[in-house]
Design a protein around this motif. Structure first.
Motif, mmCIF file in Angstrom:
data_model
loop_
_atom_site.group_PDB
_atom_site.id
_atom_site.type_symbol
_atom_site.label_atom_id
_atom_site.label_comp_id
_atom_site.label_asym_id
_atom_site.label_seq_id
_atom_site.Cartn_x
_atom_site.Cartn_y
_atom_site.Cartn_z
ATOM 1 N N ASP A 190 0.836 -1.210 0.000
ATOM 2 C CA ASP A 190 0.000 0.000 0.000
ATOM 3 C C ASP A 190 0.870 1.260 0.000
ATOM 4 O O ASP A 190 0.568 2.243 -0.693
ATOM 5 C CB ASP A 190 -0.916 0.009 1.222
ATOM 6 C CG ASP A 190 -1.923 -1.135 1.200
ATOM 7 O OD1 ASP A 190 -2.089 -1.750 0.132
ATOM 8 O OD2 ASP A 190 -2.523 -1.424 2.257
ATOM 9 N N LYS B 125 -6.697 6.177 -2.665
ATOM 10 C CA LYS B 125 -5.581 5.368 -2.166
ATOM 11 C C LYS B 125 -4.868 6.070 -1.009
ATOM 12 O O LYS B 125 -4.518 5.443 -0.003
ATOM 13 C CB LYS B 125 -4.588 5.078 -3.305
ATOM 14 C CG LYS B 125 -5.127 4.122 -4.357
ATOM 15 C CD LYS B 125 -4.059 3.665 -5.330
ATOM 16 C CE LYS B 125 -3.649 4.763 -6.275
ATOM 17 N NZ LYS B 125 -2.765 4.268 -7.345
ATOM 18 N N ARG C 241 2.449 1.699 -3.437
ATOM 19 C CA ARG C 241 1.439 2.072 -4.440
ATOM 20 C C ARG C 241 1.115 3.562 -4.360
ATOM 21 O O ARG C 241 1.006 4.245 -5.382
ATOM 22 C CB ARG C 241 0.178 1.226 -4.226
ATOM 23 C CG ARG C 241 -0.893 1.439 -5.298
ATOM 24 C CD ARG C 241 -1.977 0.383 -5.201
ATOM 25 N NE ARG C 241 -1.473 -0.944 -5.561
ATOM 26 C CZ ARG C 241 -1.383 -1.972 -4.715
ATOM 27 N NH1 ARG C 241 -1.785 -1.827 -3.462
ATOM 28 N NH2 ARG C 241 -0.906 -3.122 -5.123
ATOM 29 N N VAL C 242 0.958 4.073 -3.144
ATOM 30 C CA VAL C 242 0.600 5.484 -2.980
ATOM 31 C C VAL C 242 1.778 6.400 -3.330
ATOM 32 O O VAL C 242 1.609 7.422 -4.004
ATOM 33 C CB VAL C 242 0.125 5.746 -1.539
ATOM 34 C CG1 VAL C 242 -0.013 7.244 -1.284
ATOM 35 C CG2 VAL C 242 -1.207 5.044 -1.286
ATOM 36 N N LEU D 140 -7.547 0.553 -2.654
ATOM 37 C CA LEU D 140 -6.106 0.532 -2.894
ATOM 38 C C LEU D 140 -5.726 -0.295 -4.117
ATOM 39 O O LEU D 140 -4.556 -0.645 -4.293
ATOM 40 C CB LEU D 140 -5.386 -0.021 -1.648
ATOM 41 C CG LEU D 140 -5.404 0.917 -0.432
ATOM 42 C CD1 LEU D 140 -5.168 0.143 0.850
ATOM 43 C CD2 LEU D 140 -4.342 2.005 -0.603
#
Length: 527
Positions: A334, A482, A337-338, A473
């Motif tokens: 996570d 997200k 990804r952000v 997400l």
């Protein structure tokens, strides 16, 4: 001034630097992804960064600070100024010689040390050599910066030294913004970044030089001369340089092994940047503040006070790194990804870098604990013992990296580094116990177990609730969704961990502040 406040001063400035570092890496991920030019730039930058740690931060935090503190105690600021000028003259001359030799040897260094896997690609190899030549003088600037920072830390002026690294990120971000605005090709972007590193080194040196003058010392240049004090510094600094750069040594070993796979070096760097946030904020703060505090307490004959300072520092490390380790393990994908997943950085890159980050996170408490344990040796002018333990950890890291990389790729390198950190921590802790230099008290042991339990419960809660956040997400989800989902999870984790830690007695801020406050008798010997 309590150690907590000093930790917060250094840690706060370091946090600012790391946040700018995140901004820099995010822009680099968008501009270069994990492509060949990203590999080349990070390979070229790793080498001056390695020598900066070996010859600068590690050596001077370990060797210069105790000797400089001793000069202050025995001969006042005038004696400390004289000693600093002697060291500056020798250091400048040695660095100039090293820089010239390394610049001339760069093709051989890239071929055999920096990136052996680039040899078969003439373009990557040539570009790596040229970028490294531009950036290597950064070593000279940063080594002199480290010496001046050591002076500032010994004089209890922590802010200027801690805030100086921000300038590296600011200048590199400016170069990236310029490249993105003009639509520069990846190779041109790498050149802009390389020159920005050199410019940043000069700015950082200027910042700490102004800080030293503000602290009341005006350095003059002396021709290099190996006085007894300088010889003593060198005897302490050489093993300390190797020890202080253990993390960078392990990263270079991993980089050399990973250079055979395209994108692997950049993937390791992106994960490294994230775990450097808690490592820097906590580890650097503890290492920078703890060493002069221990050195002064021991020079004043206050062994008991030194033991208390180290126990409370270990508590502080565990209090912040245990939840960070669990959080990085659970939320690694996570987070990546952000922060990174946009432009040239794909969902596949996220899964690769996330797996690396999870293992780096697991090793985080050990990496930071090393920073809290090594000053127990350095403050007693023993730099050889940590060096031996560093050698063991490097051997372990090398062996495991070579064995695991063909099977687990980049994850294997991260696992090897975490294992090396664990072994180094155990060796340092055991030797301090054996010598009687570390005497863990019941509050430390009791709180450590409660903090670990709190962190594990926090991790279990995050895993149990992950299904509620996963729709927000997914790779195609809106960036705002997200980001909000990630920050809600982090906020929830903080509430669970800190709430439970205080509820079951793992942490007590009032008692922590009282225990960490310097005793008047030590304070009286500060001048």
């Amino acid at each position: 001034m309590s150690l907590v406040k000093k930790f917060m001063t250094v840690g706060g400035a370091t946090l600012g630097s790391r946040l700018f570092g995140f901004a820099r890496e995010t822009a680099m991920a968008a501009a270069l992804g994990t492509g060949p030019v990203a590999d080349v730039f990070y390979a070229a930058f790793r080498f001056p960064n390695l020598f900066r740690r070996l010859f600068a931060e590690g050596a001077f935090n370990a060797a210069f600070v105790p000797l400089f503190s001793k000069e202050i105690e025995e001969n006042g600021l005038d004696g400390a100024k004289r000693f600093s000028e002697e060291v500056f003259g020798v250091l400048f001359s040695v660095l100039m010689l090293i820089t010239i030799v390394m610049e001339l040897s760069m093709p051989l260094l890239v071929r055999f040390i920096i990136a052996p896997g680039f040899v078969d690609d003439a373009d990557k190899f040539s570009l790596t050599v040229r970028l490294a030549v531009v950036m290597f003088p950064y070593l000279m600037c940063m080594s002199l910066t480290a010496m001046l920072s050591g002076m500032l830390n010994s004089l209890h002026h922590f802010f200027a030294a801690a805030v100086a690294p921000i300038f590296l990120n600011l200048v590199m971000i400016s170069a990236l913004v310029y490249a993105l605005y003009h639509g520069a090709e990846p190779v041109d972007t790498a050149w802009y970044l390389s020159w920005s590193v050199l410019v940043a080194g000069v700015l950082q040196l200027l910042v700490v030089y102004i800080g030293v003058r503000h602290a009341g010392i005006r350095l003059g240049f002396r021709w290099p001369k190996f006085t007894p004090n300088v010889k003593r510094l060198l005897i302490l600094a050489i093993p300390a340089a190797i020890t202080g750069g253990v993390t960078q040594i392990n990263l270079v070993i991993g980089q050399a092994i990973a250079s055979s796979k395209e994108g692997a070096i950049a993937a390791l760097q992106y994960a490294d940047r994230i775990y450097q946030l808690p490592l820097g904020v906590v580890g650097v703060a503890v290492g920078v503040v703890l060493l002069p505090e221990l050195a002064r307490a021991l020079k004043s004959g206050h062994e008991r006070e030194a033991s208390t300072i180290q126990n409370r520092s270990i508590e502080f490390v565990l209090f912040l790194t245990l939840p960070a380790a669990v959080g990085l393990w659970v939320l690694s994908d996570d987070i990546i990804r952000v922060l990174y997943e946009r432009g040239a950085f794909t969902a596949h890159n996220t899964s690769v870098v996330g797996a690396i980050l999870a293992w780096y996170g697991l090793g985080l408490p050990f990496f930071v604990m090393i920073k809290a344990l090594q000053p127990g040796f350095y403050a007693r002018e023993d730099t050889k013992t940590p060096m031996r333990f560093t050698g063991v950890s490097v051997v372990v890291n090398s062996g495991l990296s070579i064995a695991l990389f063909p099977i687990l790729q980049e994850r294997g390198i991260a696992m090897a580094e975490a294992a090396a950190g664990l072994i180094n921590t155990v060796l340092l802790f055991t030797m301090l116990l054996k010598r009687g230099h570390l005497q863990p008290d019941w509050p430390l042991l009791s709180r450590a177990l409660r903090l670990l339990a709190s962190a594990l419960v926090m991790g279990a809660v995050l895993i149990a609730l992950s299904g509620y956040f996963s729709p927000y997400l997914q790779p195609g989800a809106h960036f705002l969704h997200k980001t909000v989902a990630l920050f809600v999870q982090i906020a929830l984790a903080m509430v669970v961990y800190f709430g439970l830690a205080f509820a079951i007695g793992g942490a007590d801020l009032g008692m922590l502040r009282r225990n960490l406050k310097r005793k008047p008798k030590v304070k009286a010997n500060d001048g």
